[in-house]
Scaffold this motif. Structure first.
Motif, mmCIF file in Angstrom:
data_model
loop_
_atom_site.group_PDB
_atom_site.id
_atom_site.type_symbol
_atom_site.label_atom_id
_atom_site.label_comp_id
_atom_site.label_asym_id
_atom_site.label_seq_id
_atom_site.Cartn_x
_atom_site.Cartn_y
_atom_site.Cartn_z
ATOM 1 N N ILE A 18 0.858 -1.180 0.000
ATOM 2 C CA ILE A 18 0.000 0.000 0.000
ATOM 3 C C ILE A 18 0.893 1.228 0.000
ATOM 4 O O ILE A 18 1.659 1.457 0.940
ATOM 5 N N VAL A 19 0.807 2.019 -1.058
ATOM 6 C CA VAL A 19 1.617 3.227 -1.202
ATOM 7 C C VAL A 19 0.687 4.433 -1.195
ATOM 8 O O VAL A 19 -0.274 4.486 -1.964
ATOM 9 N N GLN A 20 0.972 5.371 -0.325
ATOM 10 C CA GLN A 20 0.219 6.629 -0.302
ATOM 11 C C GLN A 20 0.848 7.567 -1.319
ATOM 12 O O GLN A 20 2.045 7.820 -1.277
ATOM 13 N N ALA A 21 0.063 8.064 -2.251
ATOM 14 C CA ALA A 21 0.608 8.918 -3.309
ATOM 15 C C ALA A 21 1.184 10.205 -2.726
ATOM 16 O O ALA A 21 0.680 10.743 -1.734
ATOM 17 N N GLY A 22 2.231 10.689 -3.370
ATOM 18 C CA GLY A 22 2.765 11.995 -3.031
ATOM 19 C C GLY A 22 1.878 13.067 -3.645
ATOM 20 O O GLY A 22 1.876 13.246 -4.866
ATOM 21 N N MET A 23 1.112 13.769 -2.830
ATOM 22 C CA MET A 23 0.125 14.731 -3.313
ATOM 23 C C MET A 23 0.450 16.115 -2.789
ATOM 24 O O MET A 23 0.449 16.339 -1.569
ATOM 25 N N SER A 24 0.764 17.030 -3.705
ATOM 26 C CA SER A 24 1.113 18.386 -3.300
ATOM 27 C C SER A 24 0.052 18.964 -2.381
ATOM 28 O O SER A 24 -1.148 18.845 -2.644
ATOM 29 N N TRP A 25 0.519 19.563 -1.286
ATOM 30 C CA TRP A 25 -0.273 20.154 -0.217
ATOM 31 C C TRP A 25 -0.904 19.098 0.667
ATOM 32 O O TRP A 25 -0.776 19.188 1.895
ATOM 33 N N PRO A 49 5.682 21.371 -3.950
ATOM 34 C CA PRO A 49 5.446 22.791 -3.681
ATOM 35 C C PRO A 49 6.221 23.331 -2.476
ATOM 36 O O PRO A 49 6.019 24.487 -2.084
ATOM 37 N N MET A 50 7.108 22.526 -1.882
ATOM 38 C CA MET A 50 7.678 22.884 -0.584
ATOM 39 C C MET A 50 8.932 23.737 -0.704
ATOM 40 O O MET A 50 9.821 23.471 -1.516
ATOM 41 N N ARG A 51 9.006 24.749 0.148
ATOM 42 C CA ARG A 51 10.229 25.539 0.271
ATOM 43 C C ARG A 51 11.286 24.699 0.981
ATOM 44 O O ARG A 51 10.962 23.785 1.740
ATOM 45 N N ILE A 52 12.541 25.038 0.745
ATOM 46 C CA ILE A 52 13.649 24.244 1.288
ATOM 47 C C ILE A 52 13.571 24.144 2.808
ATOM 48 O O ILE A 52 13.742 23.058 3.383
ATOM 49 N N ALA A 53 13.295 25.248 3.481
ATOM 50 C CA ALA A 53 13.236 25.220 4.945
ATOM 51 C C ALA A 53 12.134 24.290 5.433
ATOM 52 O O ALA A 53 12.327 23.519 6.389
ATOM 53 N N ASP A 54 10.963 24.346 4.773
ATOM 54 C CA ASP A 54 9.854 23.489 5.178
ATOM 55 C C ASP A 54 10.155 22.028 4.883
ATOM 56 O O ASP A 54 9.854 21.138 5.689
#
Length: 315
Positions: A18-25, A49-54
């Motif tokens: 079971i793989v959870q998709a990588g979903m932006s946000w 969509p992620m900034r480097i710090a986040d």
């Protein structure tokens, strides 16, 4: 904890296919991926969509939050991708899932770092090229999928079977239209080693999108999604004012620049923050068979139970 061993679970060191998709946000966080990985599946951080710090913070939360394998999904066409690649090589997530670009850009360096590499593909040609490059596995995305379905719009059942036959030596994760254990059983029967669940995990407690987005998923029927953005980066989302406007422009053969302006005026972030009328409410056709928002771990447990029921129904 249940175990359903397959070639894919053995490759990644997970208990369940079971793989959870990588979903932006929705999974640009640690809460959802951690819950799925702790439950025995593969949780996936959406780095798009992620900034480097986040992203740095979330990677540290993942590493400190579980000993189970987890993954990062990286669209290779995102802004600042080289900086993200350097960060991932430094933090060493157990698994990389790459999309929107070919393996040559990243594969050798990530393999040298001991990271398993999965490539998202939408057809047999790309699957063969990725296999020849040496990826560890493939995620095959069919037309029913939310987000970015394949341009050729081939359904998941046919596409997965075609890829499995084309590159039998490479483990496959099937994605698109799968929301329960019966769907998992179907994908395993086709020769996949696991199934990827996207829309099902949008309707989870841990998904970091607005409650109205989750409600839109629950309220949709299997006929309530639309594909728009032809020639601009096709997406599938729940029908709303944005998709109606795009469909009208496409059907009237409006100028490409006009369509592009309308397409990019709406974003997935808008939807994630609660604008489900004008935002891109990305979701798959499986929204129509999802009935409630649940904790991610309970979703995993239900998929396993439903898989057993589906298996027992077979002659």
């Amino acid at each position: 904890m249940s175990r359903l061993p397959t070639v894919l679970t053995r490759l990644l060191g997970i208990d369940l296919p079971i793989v959870q998709a990588g979903m932006s946000w929705a999974s640009s966080c640690s809460a959802l991926p951690l819950a799925v990985s702790r439950a025995g599946g593969l949780g996936v951080v959406a780095a798009g969509p992620m900034r480097i710090a986040d992203l740095t913070r979330v990677l540290d939360e993942m590493a400190g939050g579980t000993d189970a394998p987890w993954a990062v999904n990286l669209p290779l066409n995102r802004a600042g991708v080289d900086e993200v690649i350097e960060l991932l090589l430094a933090r060493k997530p157990p698994v990389l899932i790459a999309s929107q670009g070919g393996p040559s850009r990243y594969l050798r360096r990530f393999h040298d770092a001991g990271i398993r590499c999965l490539q998202v593909v939408a057809g047999t040609v790309h699957a063969r090229k990725s296999a020849e490059a040496g990826v560890d596995g493939l995620i095959v995305v069919g037309a029913e999928a939310g987000g970015h379905p394949p341009p050729g719009m081939v359904g998941t059942q046919v596409l997965v079977r075609a890829v499995v036959k084309a590159v039998p030596e490479v483990p496959v994760i099937a994605s698109g239209g799968v929301a329960d254990g019966a769907g998992l059983a179907a994908m395993l029967a086709l020769g996949a080693g696991a199934a990827q669940f996207g829309t099902r995990f949008i309707a989870s407690d841990e998904a970091t999108v607005h409650p109205d987005y989750k409600a839109a998923v629950l309220g949709a029927s299997v006929e309530d999604t639309r594909t728009v953005g032809h020639g601009l980066g096709l997406i599938r989302g729940i029908a709303n004012s944005f998709t109606a406007r795009m469909a009208e422009l496409e059907q009237s053969a409006a100028d490409l620049d006009v369509r592009r302006k309308a397409f990019h005026a709406s974003t997935l972030r808008d939807a994630a923050l609660g604008d489900i009328a004008e935002g891109k409410v990305e979701a798959g056709q499986s929204a129509g068979i999802i009935g409630e928002v649940l904790p991610a771990a309970e979703i995993v447990e239900r998929i396993v139970a439903e898989y057993g029921e589906a298996r027992d129904r077979l002659p």
